[in-house]
Design a protein around this motif. Structure first.
Motif, PDB file in Angstrom:
ATOM      1  N   ARG A 147      17.361 -60.808 -13.177  1.00 46.46           N
ATOM      2  CA  ARG A 147      16.769 -59.382 -12.629  1.00 46.46           C
ATOM      3  C   ARG A 147      16.006 -58.700 -14.002  1.00 46.46           C
ATOM      4  NH1 ARG A 147      19.628 -56.329  -8.292  1.00 46.46           N
ATOM      5  NH2 ARG A 147      19.862 -57.857  -6.768  1.00 46.46           N
ATOM      6  N   ARG A 197      21.166 -36.588  -8.943  1.00 46.38           N
ATOM      7  CA  ARG A 197      22.305 -37.359  -9.596  1.00 46.38           C
ATOM      8  C   ARG A 197      22.805 -36.862 -10.865  1.00 46.38           C
ATOM      9  NH1 ARG A 197      24.589 -41.364  -6.228  1.00 46.38           N
ATOM     10  NH2 ARG A 197      23.475 -40.415  -4.363  1.00 46.38           N
ATOM     11  N   HIS A 227       6.573 -48.370  -6.381  1.00 47.89           N
ATOM     12  CA  HIS A 227       6.711 -49.818  -6.861  1.00 47.89           C
ATOM     13  C   HIS A 227       5.822 -50.174  -7.950  1.00 47.89           C
ATOM     14  CE1 HIS A 227       7.429 -54.187  -6.116  1.00 47.89           C
ATOM     15  NE2 HIS A 227       6.019 -54.359  -6.364  1.00 47.89           N
ATOM     16  N   GLU A 244      18.908 -43.392  -9.143  1.00 46.48           N
ATOM     17  CA  GLU A 244      20.443 -43.408  -9.444  1.00 46.48           C
ATOM     18  C   GLU A 244      20.700 -44.203 -10.784  1.00 46.48           C
ATOM     19  OE1 GLU A 244      18.874 -44.614  -6.433  1.00 46.48           O
ATOM     20  OE2 GLU A 244      19.129 -42.862  -5.110  1.00 46.48           O
ATOM     21  N   ARG A 301       7.360 -48.600  -2.017  1.00 42.88           N
ATOM     22  CA  ARG A 301       8.345 -49.847  -2.276  1.00 42.88           C
ATOM     23  C   ARG A 301       8.740 -50.609  -1.017  1.00 42.88           C
ATOM     24  NH1 ARG A 301      12.740 -47.418  -6.184  1.00 42.88           N
ATOM     25  NH2 ARG A 301      11.449 -46.688  -7.809  1.00 42.88           N
ATOM     26  N   ASP A 328      22.509 -42.090   1.030  1.00 44.92           N
ATOM     27  CA  ASP A 328      22.704 -41.485  -0.449  1.00 44.92           C
ATOM     28  C   ASP A 328      21.748 -41.845  -1.328  1.00 44.92           C
ATOM     29  OD1 ASP A 328      24.837 -39.752  -1.444  1.00 44.92           O
ATOM     30  OD2 ASP A 328      25.689 -41.202  -2.497  1.00 44.92           O
ATOM     31  N   LEU A 329      21.239 -43.014  -1.354  1.00 41.17           N
ATOM     32  CA  LEU A 329      20.513 -43.688  -2.404  1.00 41.17           C
ATOM     33  C   LEU A 329      18.988 -43.716  -1.797  1.00 41.17           C
ATOM     34  CD1 LEU A 329      23.013 -46.350  -3.502  1.00 41.17           C
ATOM     35  CD2 LEU A 329      22.679 -44.178  -4.288  1.00 41.17           C
ATOM     36  N   LEU A 330      18.279 -43.641  -2.705  1.00 42.86           N
ATOM     37  CA  LEU A 330      16.858 -43.769  -2.502  1.00 42.86           C
ATOM     38  C   LEU A 330      16.299 -45.103  -1.825  1.00 42.86           C
ATOM     39  CD1 LEU A 330      14.179 -42.035  -2.240  1.00 42.86           C
ATOM     40  CD2 LEU A 330      13.489 -42.779  -4.511  1.00 42.86           C
ATOM     41  N   ASP A 331      16.858 -46.001  -2.649  1.00 45.00           N
ATOM     42  CA  ASP A 331      16.562 -47.330  -1.791  1.00 45.00           C
ATOM     43  C   ASP A 331      16.981 -47.443  -0.666  1.00 45.00           C
ATOM     44  OD1 ASP A 331      15.149 -48.706  -4.028  1.00 45.00           O
ATOM     45  OD2 ASP A 331      16.908 -49.906  -4.729  1.00 45.00           O
ATOM     46  N   ARG A 335      18.430 -55.059  -1.945  1.00 42.03           N
ATOM     47  CA  ARG A 335      18.046 -55.375  -3.310  1.00 42.03           C
ATOM     48  C   ARG A 335      19.328 -55.063  -4.370  1.00 42.03           C
ATOM     49  NH1 ARG A 335      16.055 -54.774  -8.025  1.00 42.03           N
ATOM     50  NH2 ARG A 335      16.779 -52.734  -7.890  1.00 42.03           N
ATOM     51  N   THR A 336      20.060 -54.184  -3.923  1.00 44.44           N
ATOM     52  CA  THR A 336      21.067 -53.477  -4.788  1.00 44.44           C
ATOM     53  C   THR A 336      22.576 -53.733  -4.122  1.00 44.44           C
ATOM     54  OG1 THR A 336      21.026 -51.372  -4.376  1.00 44.44           O
ATOM     55  CG2 THR A 336      19.571 -52.205  -6.375  1.00 44.44           C
ATOM     56  N   GLU A 364      24.574 -51.488  -4.248  1.00 42.59           N
ATOM     57  CA  GLU A 364      25.053 -49.969  -3.991  1.00 42.59           C
ATOM     58  C   GLU A 364      24.102 -49.643  -2.692  1.00 42.59           C
ATOM     59  OE1 GLU A 364      23.813 -50.951  -7.035  1.00 42.59           O
ATOM     60  OE2 GLU A 364      25.754 -50.926  -8.069  1.00 42.59           O
TER      61      GLU A 364
END
Lengths: 638, 638
Positions: A173, A322, A397, A417, B173, B280-283, B414-415, B417
């Motif tokens: 990554r 956050r 992106h 985050e 994204r 909770d997360l933007l992703d 991708r993560t 979390e």
């Protein structure tokens, strides 16, 4: 003789024991990767069945290989045999990819291997290690498939990982983002070389400027703590991602590695104590390097403050929200939407960077980061990177903008985050704790009450009274207890509020014991619990929390490595929410928290004693003036 | 006449009021983007100074533009004038990019604008809106620079966003990941068309299969709740990312939008009540679409269970650790490291998918995802996507594998979390609450104690006693209180434990009042607080928590939209950690939690009353049999 770091990271010759001639096999990878990434030393494939492997001369045995070998990479099942061969050849370092040791529950096999290696004078990496990579030295001595990558990017960040695949993840990554690395080590089971010793090596490594850790457990807490202090002294940050935040994750890490994982609060205390930045998200581990390179711990004695410059209010809010969850404050918000010129943008960043009102500056960039990377990030790249950090978060992106930042050493983040996690980690970063340890009396009595009294903690007056008369001169009202019963909320063996001799007689009869402990009844404004534990993973810990069942339920404790000064104990007490009433919440009467801090510090001095596994005062009554222990427990080591 | 959805999303002709001839200006973007992305309708640039704009015929005024106009996009400062022109031209929908309304504190200007639009029969999007996008219809009626993208990918996910730039972020994204969208709307200040009404339109929209919300606040809670129920009935999931998790973020959202933001716990209750998945997360907002498409809420009455198939133990642990933090359990872990064939991998996934032991399956893929995407994700792509979800997390940088998953509708992350956040959101997803509301008596007394008694909550016996005799027949011991004083921990005006007439006389003298409330002293095992509030943002809420100062400090409450059944109240009580002692923790005596649940349900019936802003019983004593209210408060609406 070649030193450890050189043999490990810069060997002049590498033997690949069990190198396969089938290019598709895992055991062919080290040879392929060493060639692919341009290793300049000699490569010696060892394979009893073939004279050549992947087009290179191979040898039937290590003994048959020509010249000196600095580093052997062992991929065969008969590790013990390979180790003997290394011994005969005087190979100083062996990395063992083979598994079947502690990773499969075979602890004795691993102990025997480590012992034999020591007697042969061989240092071991692994077993169950994916190997070692040195980007500048073009050494890709690993089975990690991430090395299929075309180029191995070099940079100032080194990683030590207990998971071989996650080492590959961070490398993969990071490389995709233009972030380069110095040295990467998969430690496997740590039969010999552990995380701590590797951090020592990296602290002394000229190419390493930041050290990252991917941890499933901690096997050598004291050595790692010392190594982190060395890294700090050398101006190198250490940051750790540690699995086991949840009880489920902790159980998993344990079963996966065959190691005893520590509780998460104990680990927080440990990382804080040795000045290691703990990070919460995997992306943060990938992205935090540039934020920490050449920076020192800010050592703030207050919440950190971030100034934000943004062209998108919603995007800035995703980070600020956050940061708020982590206790970081917003110093100021500068909305330059649709009105910023490059020069005014840069001037705003520089002005904030120079301002005493904030500890870090964050630029949040909107869609221009995607379509006009050069324009969008130019003002950020132009900011000086020494001193207070200027970091960037790109809302769209925006690969090119992120790559530009990486190229210029500007910390930049892909998610709000990870951005907040990294900034919070940086702003909460403290130098390793310095301790003027409280002194410890030479003689430590056996009985818990006597022990704490000798430590200097006020204890409610007590006496042991015996049949038939149970004589005592503790003033009434008293509590009557069976001597030697551990305190519990559901305890039996205690009669409280005994007002006079007649009630005492009744109590003694009820307890039916020849020997009782008679103690003055005390009252306080609130109860506290003060505990000490010599943790099997991280070492001596001290804990303070509000007393009673609720604080146990809410897990409302502050924990630090022991010993702590009274000042540090006061900081711990300030973290405990349940002490709010004692701090005057809703005009409730204030308690003597300075006396509580003294007591915590004095209990923490048990770290200097040997033989004590656990000790606890529960409750310690907090009064308007002073504190007093009314129940206590000590567990000695076997 | 053209309907609202058609005019908004599929206008036959669009007027661009204030279209710039300078291609570099924001106000030139809508025309450029409409052309770039292939809008097939008529485009009418309105610019008083020019006969052509960007090579197309332009008109000096809307009146001068030929033919009917379905949708006007207003970019000029004199919005009011433009609105009048729209009225004269009978334009049914106007989207307003111009700002300077509630966003700058000019609430009256906005109210007047909305009122005038209504009288002209015009529906408004905005002001301060970035516009609207329909990917299938090739309508890019927006100033959002994300539309510089080469292709607008079409898919089943629609988004409504209170932040125009964050709408662009999700589109940008998602597009980079191969995730397509249906309709995207930036609502701006919501002077007329709000999030709720847009969700209604999307619930009825054939192209929309999942509805995502990016929220800074909630301005039309009741309408959004109804719309979410319609979406549920239409088999479409609604998921929301809401700013304001932290107090800092909440304050920021308020100042940014000029709106009153609700407290985070109230919002959780609200989303749960209307069956909205909170993320909770933007992703997660970018990636969750495929996990929710064509799925129904699992409505689990227990913690969700995930089975994990992995080729990397460390990688799997990064997700499992996060799942544990959200209360999700690991059903089973299948480590296929270095041993999996494609067929056995697929068979394992399918077997787990069919197993009753788990609610979702997660495949964690290591480095093969980067270098052999086709091989790595093939077994996952082959799994049926109906029913129980099979999701994927790729540990390395693995764009091609993620794109393959997107292409096949497989949820991929991708993560670790975001993966855990999405799975936890899905597994905690409930259908909108159905309520058999408790009945409410017709007459609700003024006095708090009488009110709660009429609702059916046991209240400690009390009487009002007056000077000079203060006669009463409440049995001693009693509490003597000044009538009408709100309860507080630091309250004055209360004398407790009054044992007899003599003590009563002394108490009355101390209180110095002609009129006192005399109430039987009650004792219980523990205190609870039961509260009701008609929240200005989300509507009627009921709360239950452990009583006393500590539960306030720990914010240990459960909150739901009111009313709730006794069954739902029991589920709330189970969430409150501070009730652990009443559940028998450490063998403490058990409390009558069924009676507490009854009381919570009865208090929640106040949602059916009008005129009550807040009501609270604090404390409600919980006994081994039954509960009893000993202090209460009611706040009426002005």
């Amino acid at each position: 003789m070649i030193d450890l770091a050189q043999a490990l990271f810069a060997p002049r010759a590498v033997a690949l024991i069990g190198a396969s001639g089938d290019a598709a096999k895992n055991t062919a990878r080290p040879q392929r990767y060493l060639r692919k990434h341009g290793y300049a030393g000699r490569i010696l494939p060892i394979n009893p069945g073939r004279g050549e492997v992947l087009g290179e001369a191979a040898y039937p045995s290590l003994a048959a290989a020509p010249g000196e070998v600095d580093h052997a990479f062992i991929m065969v099942a008969d590790v013990e045999r390979a180790l003997e061969d290394c011994g005969a050849k005087r190979v100083p370092v062996a990395s063992i990819f083979s598994d079947g040791f502690a990773d499969k529950g075979n602890f004795e096999r691993q102990l025997a291997l480590a012992k034999r290696a020591k007697s042969l004078g061989i240092r071991l990496l692994g077993p169950n290690s994916m190997g070692v990579i040195d980007a500048r030295g073009r050494l890709a001595l690993t089975v990690n498939a991430v090395l299929e990558m075309e180029r191995l990017p070099a940079g100032g960040v080194s990683i030590v990982s207990q998971s071989g695949t996650m080492l590959g993840t961070v490398l993969s990554r990071g490389a995709a983002r233009g972030l380069g690395f110095a040295k990467l080590v998969s430690v496997g089971n740590e039969a010999d070389l552990g995380v701590g010793e590797l951090v020592e090596l990296l602290a002394a490594d000229a190419d390493t400027r930041v050290i990252l850790l991917f941890l499933e457990t901690i096997r050598d807490a004291a050595r790692l703590a010392g190594a982190a202090r060395r890294a700090h002294a050398a101006g190198k940050a250490v940051a750790a991602y540690k699995l086991g935040r949840s009880a489920l994750g902790e159980a998993l890490a344990r079963s996966h590695t065959g190691a005893l994982a520590g509780s998460d609060a104990a680990l927080d205390a440990y990382f804080r104590d040795c000045g290691i930045v703990r990070i919460d998200l995997l992306d943060t581990l990938v992205e935090i390097g540039p934020l920490l390179i050449d920076r020192k711990p800010p050592d703030l004695g207050r919440p950190g403050r971030v100034a934000v410059v943004s062209t998108t209010g919603g995007g800035a809010a995703t980070v600020v929200d956050r940061l708020g969850l982590r206790g970081i404050e917003l110093a100021s918000m500068h909305d330059l939407t649709m009105a910023a010129t490059q020069e005014s943008y840069r001037a705003t960043l520089e002005r904030l960077r120079a301002s005493p009102d904030c500890d870090a500056v964050l630029a949040v960039v909107g869609s221009s980061a995607q379509f006009h990377p050069q324009l969008a990030v130019q003002p950020i790249l132009q900011c000086a990177q020494a001193g207070k950090p200027v970091a960037a978060f790109m809302t769209p992106h925006a690969e090119a903008s992120l790559a530009l930042c990486a190229q210029h050493g500007v910390p930049a983040f892909r998610t709000p985050e990870a951005c907040a996690d990294a900034l919070a980690g940086y702003l909460s970063w403290h130098s390793p704790a310095k301790r003027a340890a409280p002194s410890l009396p030479k003689h430590l009595p056996e009985s818990p009450f006597e022990l704490f009294a000798v430590l200097g903690v006020p204890v409610a007056p007590w006496q042991i009274a015996e049949a038939p008369g149970y004589a005592h001169d503790v003033p009434y009202p008293v509590a009557v207890k069976l001597a030697g019963v551990a305190h519990k909320t559901e305890k039996a063996g205690v009669v409280l509020n005994v007002q006079d001799r007649a009630q005492l007689d009744a109590a003694v009869k009820a307890l039916d014991s020849q020997k009782v402990l008679i103690q003055k009844m005390e009252t306080g404004l609130a109860e506290a619990i003060v505990g000490y534990r010599d943790d099997p993973v991280v070492g001596p810990l001290v804990l303070v929390g509000a007393g009673g069942v609720l604080s146990e339920i809410y897990r409302d404790f502050a924990v630090r490595m022991a010993p702590v000064s009274a000042e540090e104990a006061a900081a711990m007490i300030a973290e405990v929410k349940g002490f709010a009433p004692l701090r005057g919440y809703r005009n409730l009467p204030r308690g003597d928290l300075a006396a509580l801090a003294q007591a915590v510090s004095r209990v923490s001095a048990l770290a200097l004693a040997s033989g004590i596994a656990e000790a606890e005062i529960n409750p310690l009554l907090v009064k308007s003036d002073g504190v007093v222990a009314v129940d206590a427990l000590v567990v000695r080591k076997e």
